[in-house]
Scaffold this motif. Structure first.
Motif, mmCIF file in Angstrom:
data_model
loop_
_atom_site.group_PDB
_atom_site.id
_atom_site.type_symbol
_atom_site.label_atom_id
_atom_site.label_comp_id
_atom_site.label_asym_id
_atom_site.label_seq_id
_atom_site.Cartn_x
_atom_site.Cartn_y
_atom_site.Cartn_z
ATOM 1 N N ARG A 143 50.078 4.929 -27.064
ATOM 2 C CA ARG A 143 50.877 4.843 -25.612
ATOM 3 C C ARG A 143 51.480 6.013 -25.522
ATOM 4 O O ARG A 143 52.023 6.586 -26.327
ATOM 5 N N PRO A 144 51.826 6.603 -24.440
ATOM 6 C CA PRO A 144 52.765 7.532 -24.003
ATOM 7 C C PRO A 144 54.163 6.954 -24.269
ATOM 8 O O PRO A 144 54.644 6.049 -24.356
ATOM 9 N N ARG A 145 54.919 8.036 -24.200
ATOM 10 C CA ARG A 145 56.377 7.792 -24.442
ATOM 11 C C ARG A 145 56.768 6.923 -23.203
ATOM 12 O O ARG A 145 56.382 7.116 -22.102
ATOM 13 N N GLY A 146 57.647 6.101 -23.581
ATOM 14 C CA GLY A 146 58.245 5.028 -22.413
ATOM 15 C C GLY A 146 58.090 3.656 -23.021
ATOM 16 O O GLY A 146 57.907 3.418 -24.176
ATOM 17 N N PHE A 147 58.341 2.643 -22.117
ATOM 18 C CA PHE A 147 58.289 1.252 -22.615
ATOM 19 C C PHE A 147 57.257 0.685 -22.090
ATOM 20 O O PHE A 147 56.852 0.750 -20.848
ATOM 21 N N HIS A 148 56.330 -0.220 -22.745
ATOM 22 C CA HIS A 148 55.112 -0.935 -22.304
ATOM 23 C C HIS A 148 55.317 -2.359 -22.653
ATOM 24 O O HIS A 148 55.438 -2.707 -23.760
ATOM 25 N N MET A 160 67.696 5.650 -21.730
ATOM 26 C CA MET A 160 67.684 5.930 -22.976
ATOM 27 C C MET A 160 67.541 7.401 -23.489
ATOM 28 O O MET A 160 68.211 7.877 -24.239
ATOM 29 N N ARG A 161 66.539 8.153 -22.654
ATOM 30 C CA ARG A 161 66.674 9.556 -22.746
ATOM 31 C C ARG A 161 67.876 10.098 -22.370
ATOM 32 O O ARG A 161 68.223 11.254 -22.949
ATOM 33 N N MET A 181 67.113 5.626 -31.358
ATOM 34 C CA MET A 181 66.772 4.507 -30.233
ATOM 35 C C MET A 181 66.035 3.590 -30.915
ATOM 36 O O MET A 181 66.293 2.213 -30.493
ATOM 37 N N ALA A 182 65.188 3.754 -31.660
ATOM 38 C CA ALA A 182 64.612 2.397 -32.537
ATOM 39 C C ALA A 182 65.750 1.708 -33.231
ATOM 40 O O ALA A 182 65.600 0.383 -33.264
ATOM 41 N N SER A 183 66.862 2.385 -33.844
ATOM 42 C CA SER A 183 67.801 1.352 -34.403
ATOM 43 C C SER A 183 68.585 0.662 -33.269
ATOM 44 O O SER A 183 69.082 -0.306 -33.724
ATOM 45 N N LEU A 184 69.155 1.380 -32.310
ATOM 46 C CA LEU A 184 69.591 0.689 -31.361
ATOM 47 C C LEU A 184 68.995 -0.563 -30.754
ATOM 48 O O LEU A 184 69.726 -1.583 -30.362
#
Length: 142
Positions: A12-17, A67-68, A93-96
């Motif tokens: 998937r592209p960058r972002g939330f899905h 987040m960015r 971001m993954a840790s947050l």
């Protein structure tokens, strides 16, 4: 009952899905569970799993924008930069947000609030396919 399976998510592209239905579709043994717990563990360090809005895609857009801005690329104090400018921010971001979710199961379905869905946060421009380890424990339907 115990079941465990690795789910392969499409790139998937960058972002939330929103991935709730993709996960449920990959877990046929969920239909056997009267009551239990499903643990989901994303097997990556530059993406995340979170539970949030399942209806309005603007929420996913706004979360990505936030987040960015919270963890921008190009911060001069990042030392882990060999894998590209988006890699270290992706780890932060993954840790947050986290890489694991534990969800209740009742009557062969995930117990989610009316507006809740499982999100994959893809924090890299080219993150590739992602893998999720799903472990279910519970009471089987009689």
């Amino acid at each position: 009952m115990w079941h465990q399976d690795e789910i392969h998510l499409t790139e998937r592209p960058r972002g939330f899905h929103l991935i709730t239905q993709e996960l449920v579709g990959a877990l046929p043994w969920l239909a056997e569970c009267e009551m239990g717990i499903l643990h989901l563990q994303l097997l990556h360090t530059s993406a995340s799993l979170t539970l949030n809005e399942n209806s309005d895609p603007d929420v996913r857009h706004d979360m990505n924008a936030f987040m960015r801005r919270l963890v921008p690329e190009g911060l001069d104090y990042f030392r882990h930069t060999l894998e590209g400018p988006d890699d270290m921010p992706a780890h932060v971001m993954a840790s947050l947000l986290g890489t694991q979710l534990t969800l209740a199961v009742r009557d062969s379905r995930l117990v989610l609030g009316t507006w809740q869905g499982v999100w994959l946060g893809e924090h890299r421009e080219q993150g590739g396919s992602r893998r999720v380890m799903a472990t279910l424990t519970g009471k089987a339907d009689p």
